[in-house]
Design a protein around this motif. Structure first.
Motif, PDB file in Angstrom:
ATOM      1  N   GLU A  40       0.829  -1.216   0.000  1.00  0.00           N
ATOM      2  CA  GLU A  40       0.000   0.000   0.000  1.00  0.00           C
ATOM      3  C   GLU A  40       0.862   1.263   0.000  1.00  0.00           C
ATOM      4  OE1 GLU A  40      -3.345   2.302   2.715  1.00  0.00           O
ATOM      5  OE2 GLU A  40      -2.449   0.447   3.438  1.00  0.00           O
ATOM      6  N   TRP A  44       1.642   4.539  -2.581  1.00  0.00           N
ATOM      7  CA  TRP A  44       1.615   5.944  -2.146  1.00  0.00           C
ATOM      8  C   TRP A  44       2.928   6.635  -2.508  1.00  0.00           C
ATOM      9  CZ3 TRP A  44      -0.890   7.176   3.202  1.00  0.00           C
ATOM     10  CH2 TRP A  44      -2.202   6.719   3.220  1.00  0.00           C
ATOM     11  N   HIS A  64      -3.510  13.233  -1.766  1.00  0.00           N
ATOM     12  CA  HIS A  64      -4.302  12.075  -1.351  1.00  0.00           C
ATOM     13  C   HIS A  64      -5.710  12.148  -1.934  1.00  0.00           C
ATOM     14  CE1 HIS A  64      -6.589   9.478   1.501  1.00  0.00           C
ATOM     15  NE2 HIS A  64      -5.538   8.700   1.273  1.00  0.00           N
ATOM     16  N   TYR A  65      -6.289  13.332  -1.950  1.00  0.00           N
ATOM     17  CA  TYR A  65      -7.613  13.536  -2.526  1.00  0.00           C
ATOM     18  C   TYR A  65      -7.624  13.134  -4.002  1.00  0.00           C
ATOM     19  CZ  TYR A  65     -11.681  15.997  -4.392  1.00  0.00           C
ATOM     20  OH  TYR A  65     -12.840  16.310  -5.041  1.00  0.00           O
ATOM     21  N   HIS A  66      -6.664  13.627  -4.761  1.00  0.00           N
ATOM     22  CA  HIS A  66      -6.575  13.323  -6.187  1.00  0.00           C
ATOM     23  C   HIS A  66      -6.242  11.838  -6.426  1.00  0.00           C
ATOM     24  CE1 HIS A  66      -7.250  17.358  -7.575  1.00  0.00           C
ATOM     25  NE2 HIS A  66      -6.324  17.803  -6.736  1.00  0.00           N
ATOM     26  N   PHE A  67      -5.412  11.280  -5.566  1.00  0.00           N
ATOM     27  CA  PHE A  67      -5.046   9.869  -5.674  1.00  0.00           C
ATOM     28  C   PHE A  67      -6.286   8.985  -5.473  1.00  0.00           C
ATOM     29  CE2 PHE A  67      -3.788   5.989  -3.310  1.00  0.00           C
ATOM     30  CZ  PHE A  67      -3.005   5.383  -4.281  1.00  0.00           C
ATOM     31  N   MET A  68      -7.095   9.293  -4.476  1.00  0.00           N
ATOM     32  CA  MET A  68      -8.299   8.505  -4.200  1.00  0.00           C
ATOM     33  C   MET A  68      -9.336   8.645  -5.318  1.00  0.00           C
ATOM     34  SD  MET A  68      -7.515   6.826  -1.599  1.00  0.00           S
ATOM     35  CE  MET A  68      -9.039   6.056  -1.093  1.00  0.00           C
ATOM     36  N   ARG A  69      -9.472   9.847  -5.874  1.00  0.00           N
ATOM     37  CA  ARG A  69     -10.408  10.044  -6.991  1.00  0.00           C
ATOM     38  C   ARG A  69      -9.958   9.249  -8.207  1.00  0.00           C
ATOM     39  NH1 ARG A  69     -13.645  15.362  -7.729  1.00  0.00           N
ATOM     40  NH2 ARG A  69     -13.801  14.259  -9.702  1.00  0.00           N
ATOM     41  N   LYS A  71      -8.075   6.565  -8.231  1.00  0.00           N
ATOM     42  CA  LYS A  71      -8.181   5.136  -7.910  1.00  0.00           C
ATOM     43  C   LYS A  71      -9.647   4.692  -8.006  1.00  0.00           C
ATOM     44  CE  LYS A  71      -6.434   1.815  -4.624  1.00  0.00           C
ATOM     45  NZ  LYS A  71      -5.690   1.605  -3.404  1.00  0.00           N
ATOM     46  N   LYS A  72     -10.558   5.554  -7.579  1.00  0.00           N
ATOM     47  CA  LYS A  72     -11.998   5.241  -7.623  1.00  0.00           C
ATOM     48  C   LYS A  72     -12.478   5.151  -9.069  1.00  0.00           C
ATOM     49  CE  LYS A  72     -16.042   6.586  -5.001  1.00  0.00           C
ATOM     50  NZ  LYS A  72     -16.629   7.638  -4.185  1.00  0.00           N
TER      51      LYS A  72
END
Length: 74
Positions: A40, A44, A64-69, A71-72
């Motif tokens: 994980e 990152w 982190h916000y952009h990474f999660m979007r 990834k989603k």
């Protein structure tokens, strides 16, 4: 037979672990898989969320916000 006993005494029994035993990321205690990070945190690290020392990047929240979007969406 005397040589076998002599050879047994020469084998060292104090083995030292050379690599890291846990993930470099702060607060993580998982076993490292790649480049001293667990799976994980290696992801990152590649995304720029954490530094190679395991500390969070200066703009961690934004990344982190952009990474999660991303990834989603994938």
């Amino acid at each position: 037979m005397a040589e076998d006993k002599k050879h047994d005494k020469q084998v060292p029994n104090n083995v030292i672990q050379l690599g890291p035993t846990k993930c470099t990321a702060e607060g993580c205690s998982k076993k490292p898989a790649k480049a001293s990070f667990c799976d994980e945190h290696f992801e990152w690290f590649k995304a720029g969320l954490i530094t190679k020392e395991g500390m969070k990047a200066a703009d961690f929240e934004k990344k982190h916000y952009h990474f999660m979007r991303a990834k989603k969406a994938a």
